[in-house]
Scaffold this active site. Structure first.
Site, PDB file in Angstrom:
ATOM      1  N   LYS A   1       0.877  -1.188   0.000  1.00 38.36           N
ATOM      2  CA  LYS A   1       0.000   0.000   0.000  1.00 38.36           C
ATOM      3  C   LYS A   1       0.909   1.231   0.000  1.00 38.36           C
ATOM      4  O   LYS A   1       1.184   1.822   1.044  1.00 38.36           O
ATOM      5  CB  LYS A   1      -0.937  -0.040   1.213  1.00 38.36           C
ATOM      6  CG  LYS A   1      -2.163   0.849   1.052  1.00 38.36           C
ATOM      7  CD  LYS A   1      -3.219   0.484   2.066  1.00 38.36           C
ATOM      8  CE  LYS A   1      -4.316   1.528   2.161  1.00 38.36           C
ATOM      9  NZ  LYS A   1      -5.095   1.741   0.946  1.00 38.36           N
TER      10      LYS A   1
ATOM     11  N   GLU B   1      -8.717  -5.957  -8.794  1.00 34.94           N
ATOM     12  CA  GLU B   1      -9.486  -5.259  -7.748  1.00 34.94           C
ATOM     13  C   GLU B   1     -10.084  -4.010  -8.364  1.00 34.94           C
ATOM     14  O   GLU B   1      -9.861  -3.730  -9.534  1.00 34.94           O
ATOM     15  CB  GLU B   1      -8.576  -4.909  -6.560  1.00 34.94           C
ATOM     16  CG  GLU B   1      -7.384  -4.040  -6.917  1.00 34.94           C
ATOM     17  CD  GLU B   1      -6.447  -3.768  -5.745  1.00 34.94           C
ATOM     18  OE1 GLU B   1      -6.862  -3.921  -4.585  1.00 34.94           O
ATOM     19  OE2 GLU B   1      -5.304  -3.383  -6.004  1.00 34.94           O
TER      20      GLU B   1
HETATM   21  N1  PMP Z   1      -7.611  -2.170  -2.849  1.00 40.83           N
HETATM   22  C1  PMP Z   1      -7.041  -0.956  -2.858  1.00 40.83           C
HETATM   23  C2  PMP Z   1      -6.249  -0.536  -4.045  1.00 40.83           C
HETATM   24  C3  PMP Z   1      -7.209  -0.098  -1.760  1.00 40.83           C
HETATM   25  O1  PMP Z   1      -6.639   1.108  -1.776  1.00 40.83           O
HETATM   26  C4  PMP Z   1      -7.979  -0.512  -0.661  1.00 40.83           C
HETATM   27  C5  PMP Z   1      -8.133   0.378   0.533  1.00 40.83           C
HETATM   28  N2  PMP Z   1      -8.863   1.531   0.255  1.00 40.83           N
HETATM   29  C6  PMP Z   1      -8.589  -1.775  -0.711  1.00 40.83           C
HETATM   30  C7  PMP Z   1      -8.355  -2.585  -1.813  1.00 40.83           C
HETATM   31  C8  PMP Z   1      -9.444  -2.276   0.427  1.00 40.83           C
HETATM   32  O2  PMP Z   1      -8.644  -2.581   1.524  1.00 40.83           O
HETATM   33  P1  PMP Z   1      -9.174  -2.378   3.028  1.00 40.83           P
HETATM   34  O3  PMP Z   1     -10.391  -3.187   3.167  1.00 40.83           O
HETATM   35  O4  PMP Z   1      -8.059  -2.857   3.869  1.00 40.83           O
HETATM   36  O5  PMP Z   1      -9.454  -0.924   3.167  1.00 40.83           O
END
Ligand code: PMP
Length: 285
Positions: A151, A184
């Site tokens: 991230k 995603e």
């Molecule tokens: N994919 C991406 C690219 C993200 O930035 C996020 C978070 N906003 C998610 C998936 C979801 O992750 P989380 O449930 O940990 O927020």
């Protein structure tokens, strides 16, 4: 009065919360971050977010000069100082101040920034009616370039896909990997439902290991649904009876159309609604 922002070792007023123009977080997107929710004054899944932050940092060889337990305390302090009951925390660690060259090794000290504020969610009617989205042409980062499980502060790949959606008056886009499988959405993980079975792509297909994703998988199994991590094609999305996205900011949101194809009945499906209700209960426990 502005917010109190955590900057490295203490709280400062928002007006004093400044980083250098030589910070490599700004110059190169060199850093990592987390977005975390606060529900009823409690930080949701803080440990999981901190673990992921340190894993992301380790992957880019960024040293966070603080133990995770202390960083958790600093996050709690920031939330309390701003009297946040229901809100959103942005925890950022940048490579720190360097020179006008790529070399991260000249950056002496990483910078820690914690902002506790509120977040603009999708309007409630979108949870009721569902979201219409598109498939992005922009491919998700190849795992051998920048692994989507990191991230990082460099979200340009996702931003380019988001622009494709916005250009068509939509709010989200599904991104595919170099093999054509669903990775995603630009800021959320993707799920579909077919014949009562819940499917989501494996993170190796090119997605962040979403914290909401793992909770929703757990809740779905508790509800008695089989949950399978499997590569999904664009056709699998078109043929789905239900589709939804999960993420810290979005929580669980139904998808009712993709690329002009209606999903299911054109309304968020029963399993999607059940999981949203379960998730809302879980966050407020
Ligand atoms: N994919 C991406 C690219 C993200 O930035 C996020 C978070 N906003 C998610 C998936 C979801 O992750 P989380 O449930 O940990 O927020």
């Amino acid at each position: 009065m502005g917010l109190k922002i955590w900057l490295n070792d203490g709280l400062v007023d928002e007006s004093e919360a400044k980083v250098s123009v030589f910070d490599h977080g700004l110059l190169y997107g060199d850093g990592v971050f987390e977005g975390i929710r606060v529900y009823g004054g409690k930080i949701f899944e803080l440990k999981a977010h901190i673990d992921r932050l340190y894993k992301s940092a380790n992957a880019i060889r960024l040293k966070i000069h603080k133990d995770p337990e202390i960083l958790m305390e600093n996050t709690e302090t920031t939330v309390k100082a701003n009297h946040i009951e229901d809100g959103y925390i942005r925890l950022v660690v940048t490579r720190g101040v360097g020179t006008l060259g790529l070399n991260p090794l000249v950056c002496k000290e990483s910078q820690i920034i914690i902002i506790a504020a509120t977040i603009q969610l999708y309007p409630p009617e979108l949870y009721e009616n569902g979201l219409k989205i598109i498939s992005a042409n922009t491919m998700r980062n190849h795992p051998l370039s920048l692994n989507p499980q990191i991230k990082s502060l460099n979200y340009l790949n996702n931003i380019l896909a988001k622009l494709e959606a916005l250009d068509r008056d939509m709010l989200e886009a599904v991104m595919y990997n170099h093999m054509g499988y669903v990775a995603e959405a630009t800021g959320d993980n993707v799920f579909i439902v077919r014949d009562g079975i819940v499917y989501t792509p494996p993170t190796a297909a090119g997605s962040l290991e979403g914290i909401t994703r793992s909770i929703v998988m757990k809740l779905a199994r508790e509800c008695g649904y089989e949950v399978i991590e499997r590569n999904l094609t664009r056709y699998d999305l078109y043929a789905a009876q239900e589709m939804f996205l999960t993420g810290t900011a979005a929580e669980v949101i139904g998808i009712v159309e993709i690329d002009g194809r209606t999903i299911g009945s054109g309304r968020p499906g029963p399993i999607t609604r059940e999981l949203l209700t379960k998730f809302e209960k879980y966050t407020r426990m």
